[in-house]
Scaffold this active site. Structure first.
Site, PDB file in Angstrom:
ATOM      1  N   GLY A 181       0.794  -1.219   0.000  1.00  0.00           N
ATOM      2  CA  GLY A 181       0.000   0.000   0.000  1.00  0.00           C
ATOM      3  C   GLY A 181       0.820   1.259   0.000  1.00  0.00           C
ATOM      4  O   GLY A 181       1.907   1.302   0.558  1.00  0.00           O
ATOM      5  N   HIS A 182       0.317   2.264  -0.682  1.00  0.00           N
ATOM      6  CA  HIS A 182       0.887   3.589  -0.541  1.00  0.00           C
ATOM      7  C   HIS A 182      -0.208   4.632  -0.736  1.00  0.00           C
ATOM      8  O   HIS A 182      -1.228   4.370  -1.362  1.00  0.00           O
ATOM      9  CB  HIS A 182       2.079   3.817  -1.471  1.00  0.00           C
TER      10      HIS A 182
END
Ligand code: IMP
Length: 415
Positions: free
Chosen positions: A40-41
């Site tokens: 995730g970012h």
């Protein structure tokens, strides 16, 4: 045309998001090939925060298409939530019919097994990644394409539950009724059916049509199921080779490979980390680098750059270039350290080792620098920062093609 590839060199969270986001502007397609919503970012676009876990970063380029390859494990529930952040993804998002699904029981198994491991817990993200890949390899998994026939899929799932009733009971996992399952699967089908496709053929067609395709790796090399710090790893092939099986490409289809590494090291979850700094320096790196997980919010363990591990990772991936991220986090340190070898049972070792938990870092200390933040040309970096970058290049035998000096897309030095 060959596809270019971006891969994490350390234990994930190297800042691939910034590079892929930056590069996605120049690609016709971006494809994920492994992992799941454990990755995730967060990207800020026009003041709006967008969290990406499964959808490739090309989604921010309106002209690019986004592919979730067969090697990814897809939680339909998480994907549907993530898709809500975008207006219209029709024709811009393609999900492999061969990708395995993460269903509720996988998540429950992941959490239950972590509890049972006690002090030996891996520190998973609790997203069901390991159990979903286990089901796939055990040949009891279910693929997204099976959503096309809910009756058949729900019967098959009930067979699985019947076979595993005792095990699930021991793990205190509730087994849903067939009706409940059907209801849930119907929701997934309604939301995802328009996006399910033969992505292997799609990628082949794109390459045949000379389209530019970017392959986006998730997690990092040292979390690879075969080559990482087993058992403290994730359950997929995170290295560049994973892109072949995870999309249906041949090794000959891969073009430029860029490894992404931070100017220091971090790790979330448990497992060996020779250069971890438990003192003030580690704390300073965590605070300055905002080293808290985007997926789980956990504090990341922080330490110095490990050139031995980086050299190993560059060879495993066949990196043409390295991008060094977050150099500015080291600004203001009087001294910076690079691990150039390990000491094991009193002997110096210069290769990555099987028993990494026994390895003590051998450091080379260099003078620090005041400020690199926001610098956009190599010549404008403080001399000591230039020396640091050059030393990493020497120790890893890999050209450094990019250095990032702030989260801003524009604060990137191209070499
Ligand atoms: P899992 O992938 O949830 O099974 O977790 C296995 C290990 O990989 C744990 O140590 C996690 O913290 C780590 N991990 C999984 N995904 C990421 C990521 O995107 N960044 C960093 N670490 C990760």
């Amino acid at each position: 045309m060959k596809a270019d590839l971006i891969v994490g060199i350390q234990w994930g969270d190297e800042g691939k998001g910034k590079i892929v986001d930056h590069l996605a502007q120049n690609y016709d397609a971006v494809a994920r090939y492994q992992g799941g919503h454990n990755a995730g970012h967060t990207i800020v676009v026009d003041g709006k925060k967008i969290a990406l876990h499964l959808i490739p970063s090309g989604v921010l380029n309106k002209d690019a298409i986004n592919i979730i390859g067969n090697g990814v494990v897809v939680s339909p529930k998480a994907l549907i939530e993530e898709m809500k952040q975008f207006d219209n993804l029709k024709g811009r998002l393609f999900i492999s019919q061969k990708a395995h699904m993460i269903l509720e029981h996988h998540i429950a198994i992941d959490r239950a097994k972590e509890r049972l491991r006690g002090s030996k817990a891996i520190g998973t993200t609790g997203r069901g990644i390991g159990p979903a890949y286990s089901s796939k390899v055990e040949r009891s998994g279910h693929r997204i394409g099976e959503l096309r026939d809910i009756e058949k899929l729900s019967s098959s799932l009930m067979d699985y539950f019947d076979m595993n009733r005792d095990i699930l009971k021991t793990l205190k996992i509730e087994i849903p009724s067939k009706e409940q399952i059907k209801e849930e699967l119907m929701l997934y089908k309604e939301a995802l059916l328009p996006y399910i496709s033969d992505t292997t053929k799609l990628v082949w067609d794109l390459l045949n049509d000379n389209k530019k395709v970017l392959l986006e790796g998730a997690q990092g090399t040292l979390l690879d199921i075969d080559h990482g710090t087993y058992p403290y790893v994730t359950s997929s092939t995170t290295i560049s080779a994973g892109a072949c099986s995870g999309l249906g490409l041949s090794p000959k289809d891969i073009g430029k490979i860029t490894g992404i590494a931070k100017a220091y090291c971090t790790r979330v979850g448990n497992g060996p980390f020779p250069t971890e700094d438990f003192g003030e320096d580690g704390k300073k790196l965590r605070e300055r680098g905002h080293e808290f997980g985007t997926t789980t919010g956990r504090e990341r363990r922080c330490g110095w750059f490990d050139a031995v591990a980086c050299r190993y990772a560059c060879r495993l991936n066949g990196c043409d270039e390295l991008a060094i991220m977050k150099l500015d986090v080291l600004d203001g340190f009087k001294k910076v350290k690079i691990c150039v070898a390990y000491e094991i049972d009193g002997k110096r070792v210069e290769d990555f080792v099987f028993d990494l938990d026994k390895a003590k870092p051998v450091y080379e200390e260099m003078d620090g620098w005041e400020r690199s933040e926001g610098v956009r040309r190599f010549e404008d970096l403080p001399k000591n920062a230039q020396k640091y970058i050059k030393r990493i290049e020497e120790l890893t035998s890999t050209k450094i093609g990019m250095v990032s000096t702030s989260p801003d897309r524009r604060d990137t030095i191209l070499l």
